[in-house]
Design a protein around this motif. Structure first.
Motif, PDB file in Angstrom:
ATOM      1  N   MET A  54       1.325  -1.052  -0.372  1.00 24.90           N
ATOM      2  CA  MET A  54       0.235  -0.170  -0.059  1.00 24.90           C
ATOM      3  C   MET A  54       1.243   1.097  -0.353  1.00 24.90           C
ATOM      4  N   GLN A  55       0.709   2.232  -0.670  1.00 22.75           N
ATOM      5  CA  GLN A  55       1.336   3.297  -0.891  1.00 22.75           C
ATOM      6  C   GLN A  55       0.592   4.694  -0.908  1.00 22.75           C
ATOM      7  N   PHE A  56       0.652   5.975  -0.316  1.00 27.42           N
ATOM      8  CA  PHE A  56       0.539   7.115   0.044  1.00 27.42           C
ATOM      9  C   PHE A  56       1.019   8.068  -0.879  1.00 27.42           C
ATOM     10  N   PHE A  57      -0.394   8.469  -1.086  1.00 29.00           N
ATOM     11  CA  PHE A  57       0.600  10.200  -1.808  1.00 29.00           C
ATOM     12  C   PHE A  57      -0.181  11.452  -2.247  1.00 29.00           C
ATOM     13  N   GLN A  58      -0.216  12.900  -2.274  1.00 26.48           N
ATOM     14  CA  GLN A  58      -0.839  13.555  -1.812  1.00 26.48           C
ATOM     15  C   GLN A  58      -0.446  14.410  -3.982  1.00 26.48           C
ATOM     16  N   LYS A  59      -1.008  15.119  -4.033  1.00 23.57           N
ATOM     17  CA  LYS A  59      -1.010  16.097  -5.021  1.00 23.57           C
ATOM     18  C   LYS A  59      -0.776  17.295  -4.935  1.00 23.57           C
ATOM     19  N   THR A  60      -0.062  17.836  -4.090  1.00 17.23           N
ATOM     20  CA  THR A  60       0.079  19.354  -3.909  1.00 17.23           C
ATOM     21  C   THR A  60       2.398  19.395  -3.753  1.00 17.23           C
ATOM     22  N   HIS A  61       3.043  20.453  -3.225  1.00 16.01           N
ATOM     23  CA  HIS A  61       3.952  20.730  -2.696  1.00 16.01           C
ATOM     24  C   HIS A  61       3.588  21.436  -1.179  1.00 16.01           C
ATOM     25  N   ALA A  62       3.411  20.597  -0.383  1.00 16.14           N
ATOM     26  CA  ALA A  62       3.626  20.560   0.787  1.00 16.14           C
ATOM     27  C   ALA A  62       4.720  20.262   2.379  1.00 16.14           C
ATOM     28  N   ASP A  79      -2.043  -6.410  13.510  1.00 15.86           N
ATOM     29  CA  ASP A  79      -1.650  -8.082  14.132  1.00 15.86           C
ATOM     30  C   ASP A  79      -0.494  -7.826  13.316  1.00 15.86           C
ATOM     31  N   ASN A  80       0.457  -8.509  14.118  1.00 18.58           N
ATOM     32  CA  ASN A  80       1.672  -8.774  13.381  1.00 18.58           C
ATOM     33  C   ASN A  80       2.499  -7.811  13.351  1.00 18.58           C
ATOM     34  N   PRO A  81       2.959  -6.554  13.675  1.00 13.10           N
ATOM     35  CA  PRO A  81       3.179  -5.333  13.217  1.00 13.10           C
ATOM     36  C   PRO A  81       4.876  -5.688  13.155  1.00 13.10           C
ATOM     37  N   GLN A  82       5.564  -6.482  13.908  1.00 11.84           N
ATOM     38  CA  GLN A  82       6.719  -7.074  13.644  1.00 11.84           C
ATOM     39  C   GLN A  82       7.283  -7.821  11.431  1.00 11.84           C
ATOM     40  N   ASN A  83       5.698  -7.928  11.455  1.00 13.22           N
ATOM     41  CA  ASN A  83       6.363  -8.781   9.708  1.00 13.22           C
ATOM     42  C   ASN A  83       6.018  -7.792   8.806  1.00 13.22           C
ATOM     43  N   LEU A  84       5.606  -6.154   9.304  1.00 12.77           N
ATOM     44  CA  LEU A  84       5.329  -5.181   8.119  1.00 12.77           C
ATOM     45  C   LEU A  84       6.422  -4.289   7.378  1.00 12.77           C
ATOM     46  N   GLU A  85       6.472  -4.788   6.696  1.00  5.34           N
ATOM     47  CA  GLU A  85       7.723  -4.198   5.869  1.00  5.34           C
ATOM     48  C   GLU A  85       7.200  -2.417   5.571  1.00  5.34           C
ATOM     49  N   ILE A 104       3.189   0.632   2.672  1.00  3.25           N
ATOM     50  CA  ILE A 104       3.890  -0.667   4.248  1.00  3.25           C
ATOM     51  C   ILE A 104       3.183  -1.986   2.829  1.00  3.25           C
ATOM     52  N   LYS A 105       4.296  -2.824   3.396  1.00  7.04           N
ATOM     53  CA  LYS A 105       4.500  -4.459   2.676  1.00  7.04           C
ATOM     54  C   LYS A 105       4.056  -5.416   3.809  1.00  7.04           C
ATOM     55  N   THR A 337      -4.474   9.619  -0.022  1.00  9.53           N
ATOM     56  CA  THR A 337      -4.884   8.963  -0.857  1.00  9.53           C
ATOM     57  C   THR A 337      -3.874   7.335  -0.777  1.00  9.53           C
ATOM     58  N   GLY A 338      -4.435   6.889  -0.043  1.00  9.34           N
ATOM     59  CA  GLY A 338      -4.310   5.179   0.108  1.00  9.34           C
ATOM     60  C   GLY A 338      -4.068   4.090  -1.024  1.00  9.34           C
ATOM     61  N   ASP A 339      -3.482   3.267  -1.572  1.00  8.69           N
ATOM     62  CA  ASP A 339      -3.499   2.003  -2.627  1.00  8.69           C
ATOM     63  C   ASP A 339      -2.662   1.072  -2.549  1.00  8.69           C
ATOM     64  N   ASN A 340      -3.401   0.274  -2.886  1.00  7.27           N
ATOM     65  CA  ASN A 340      -2.420  -1.143  -2.925  1.00  7.27           C
ATOM     66  C   ASN A 340      -2.397  -1.169  -4.537  1.00  7.27           C
ATOM     67  N   VAL A 341      -1.576  -1.480  -4.396  1.00  5.91           N
ATOM     68  CA  VAL A 341      -0.633  -1.287  -5.955  1.00  5.91           C
ATOM     69  C   VAL A 341       0.065  -2.690  -6.372  1.00  5.91           C
ATOM     70  N   VAL A 342       0.678  -3.488  -5.318  1.00  5.23           N
ATOM     71  CA  VAL A 342       1.176  -4.851  -5.675  1.00  5.23           C
ATOM     72  C   VAL A 342       0.714  -5.470  -4.525  1.00  5.23           C
ATOM     73  N   ILE A 343       0.357  -6.876  -5.396  1.00  5.90           N
ATOM     74  CA  ILE A 343      -0.089  -8.068  -4.676  1.00  5.90           C
ATOM     75  C   ILE A 343       1.571  -9.378  -5.143  1.00  5.90           C
ATOM     76  N   ASP A 344       1.840 -10.138  -4.339  1.00  4.07           N
ATOM     77  CA  ASP A 344       2.470 -11.148  -4.020  1.00  4.07           C
ATOM     78  C   ASP A 344       3.626 -10.759  -5.051  1.00  4.07           C
ATOM     79  N   GLY A 345       4.101  -9.532  -5.272  1.00  6.64           N
ATOM     80  CA  GLY A 345       4.974  -9.632  -5.663  1.00  6.64           C
ATOM     81  C   GLY A 345       4.625  -8.979  -7.525  1.00  6.64           C
ATOM     82  N   SER A 346       3.586  -8.281  -7.227  1.00  8.00           N
ATOM     83  CA  SER A 346       3.111  -8.896  -8.990  1.00  8.00           C
ATOM     84  C   SER A 346       2.456  -7.169  -8.824  1.00  8.00           C
ATOM     85  N   PRO A 347       2.563  -6.079  -9.716  1.00  5.70           N
ATOM     86  CA  PRO A 347       1.711  -5.068  -9.731  1.00  5.70           C
ATOM     87  C   PRO A 347       0.372  -4.846 -10.459  1.00  5.70           C
ATOM     88  N   GLU A 348      -0.579  -4.861  -9.320  1.00  8.92           N
ATOM     89  CA  GLU A 348      -1.829  -4.748  -9.662  1.00  8.92           C
ATOM     90  C   GLU A 348      -2.501  -3.481  -8.448  1.00  8.92           C
TER      91      GLU A 348
END
Length: 367
Positions: A54-62, A79-85, A104-105, A337-348
């Motif tokens: 999941m990646q996060f972005f916005q649309k202005t200079h800030a 849950d299991n925060p130690q496993n998050l990248e 966040i992965k 905005t937060g978007d899921n952009v990759v699943i199991d190593g592949s773009p989605e």
């Protein structure tokens, strides 16, 4: 010792929940949109081992703010925060439109329900930090950085003060109105007198200022001088009474009022809006103080100031020493905005979105 002190000393990389003190109901999904909670349950049943990015972005200079808070949120409630990248920018970094500020992965069911809360934290903190940064920049046009007092206590719910105060600190303001605004970053609130104090003395500015001085002798003596809508007359009254002990006067004239100075000097009218705290009034006040030898008395202005108005004052070299700013700094104008952009190593990802790598992101270790 506050965590911010440890961070400034390099002994702590990020602020934690010891600073933020999150509401424990976050864990129960109380503050998450219901569709995130439903998706969490579906993921647990149907896609339990799917890893998403999941990646996060916005649309202005800030100026980004809220990253420490978001990371603490994840480390506290995922849950299991130690496993998050997690990879993130740092509070205070300047960011560009569409730049990735956080990734966040991990398994969706471990952290996905926090998406909306993360967006909200980043939006509010970044909006306040950016607004304060821009106001501070405007207040330095003269070549000298004028202090800006963050006076946002009456413009939003009191529960927002600690976070807003921290964001204002990240934006550059170290003078803030309440103790709560200073809670996360370590100082105490500052301020002198409200109109209510002068009212208690039936509008007698000298008596009100005398009472303040006797009660708080260690404070710098700054008198509020617009109660009677005659700032020059009242400024001279307190200056004559207190001399070198008077450090400043604050002008907070309503934008609906015309100071009595202009009623006595109508020949200066006709080319500007004489309402409220205007440039001509402040110039006249400075001249009146200087003519009687009170060059040491500083002028503080407040009441409806924002970046544009401060810029106008500074570009015209109006003799203001400090600005008080409130409501204009609290408008939410940066949305994340937060978007899921990759699943199991592949773009989605949804149409129009994709992973945007950012070499500026720093990997966050789980502590």
């Amino acid at each position: 010792m506050k965590e911010i002190e440890l961070k400034l000393q390099g002994k702590l990389n990020r602020l934690t929940n010891h600073t933020f003190k999150f509401d424990e109901r976050i864990k129960d999904g109380w503050f998450s949109a219901v569709y995130f909670l439903k998706t969490k349950e579906i993921a647990k049943k149907k896609k339990p081992d799917a890893f998403v990015t999941m990646q996060f972005f916005q649309k202005t200079h800030a100026v980004i703010c809220g990253t420490d808070e978001v990371i603490a949120l994840l480390h506290t409630f995922a849950d299991n925060p130690q496993n998050l990248e997690i990879h993130s920018l740092k509070d205070g970094d300047q960011i560009s439109p569409f730049e990735t500020v956080l990734t966040i992965k991990g398994r969706y069911q471990d952290f996905g329900y926090l998406e909306g809360i993360i967006d909200g934290i980043l939006a509010r903190r970044t909006s306040v930090a950016t607004s304060v940064y821009n106001v501070m920049k405007a207040a330095s046009i003269s070549g000298q950085q004028k202090p800006v007092i963050f006076m946002g206590d009456r413009d939003d719910h009191f529960t927002q003060q600690a976070g807003d105060g921290y964001a204002a600190f990240i934006g550059g303001s170290t003078a803030q109105a309440t103790h709560a605004m200073n809670e996360w970053w370590g100082k105490k609130g500052m301020g002198t007198m409200p109109h209510a104090l002068i009212q208690l003395f039936n509008g007698d500015i000298v008596e009100a200022t005398k009472a303040y001085k006797e009660t708080f002798p260690e404070d710098e003596l700054i008198a509020l001088v617009d109660y009677n809508n005659d700032v020059i007359t009242d400024s001279l009254k307190v200056a004559r009474e207190f001399g070198q002990e008077l450090k400043g006067v604050r002008v907070d004239t309503s934008r609906m009022m015309i100071d009595k100075y202009f009623l006595r000097n109508q020949h200066v009218l006709g080319t500007f809006d004489p309402r409220g705290v205007n440039m001509q009034l402040i110039n006249a006040l400075r001249n009146a103080l200087d003519e009687e030898g009170y060059n040491h008395v500083k002028i503080v202005v407040s009441g409806g100031f924002n970046e544009d108005r401060i810029r106008q004052f500074e570009e015209n070299q109006v003799p203001v020493d400090m600005y008080g700013v409130g409501s204009s700094l609290l408008k939410i104008h940066v949305g994340f905005t937060g978007d899921n952009v990759v699943i199991d190593g592949s773009p989605e990802a949804k149409a129009g979105r994709k992973l945007r790598p950012n070499s500026r992101l720093e990997k966050v270790e789980f502590e």
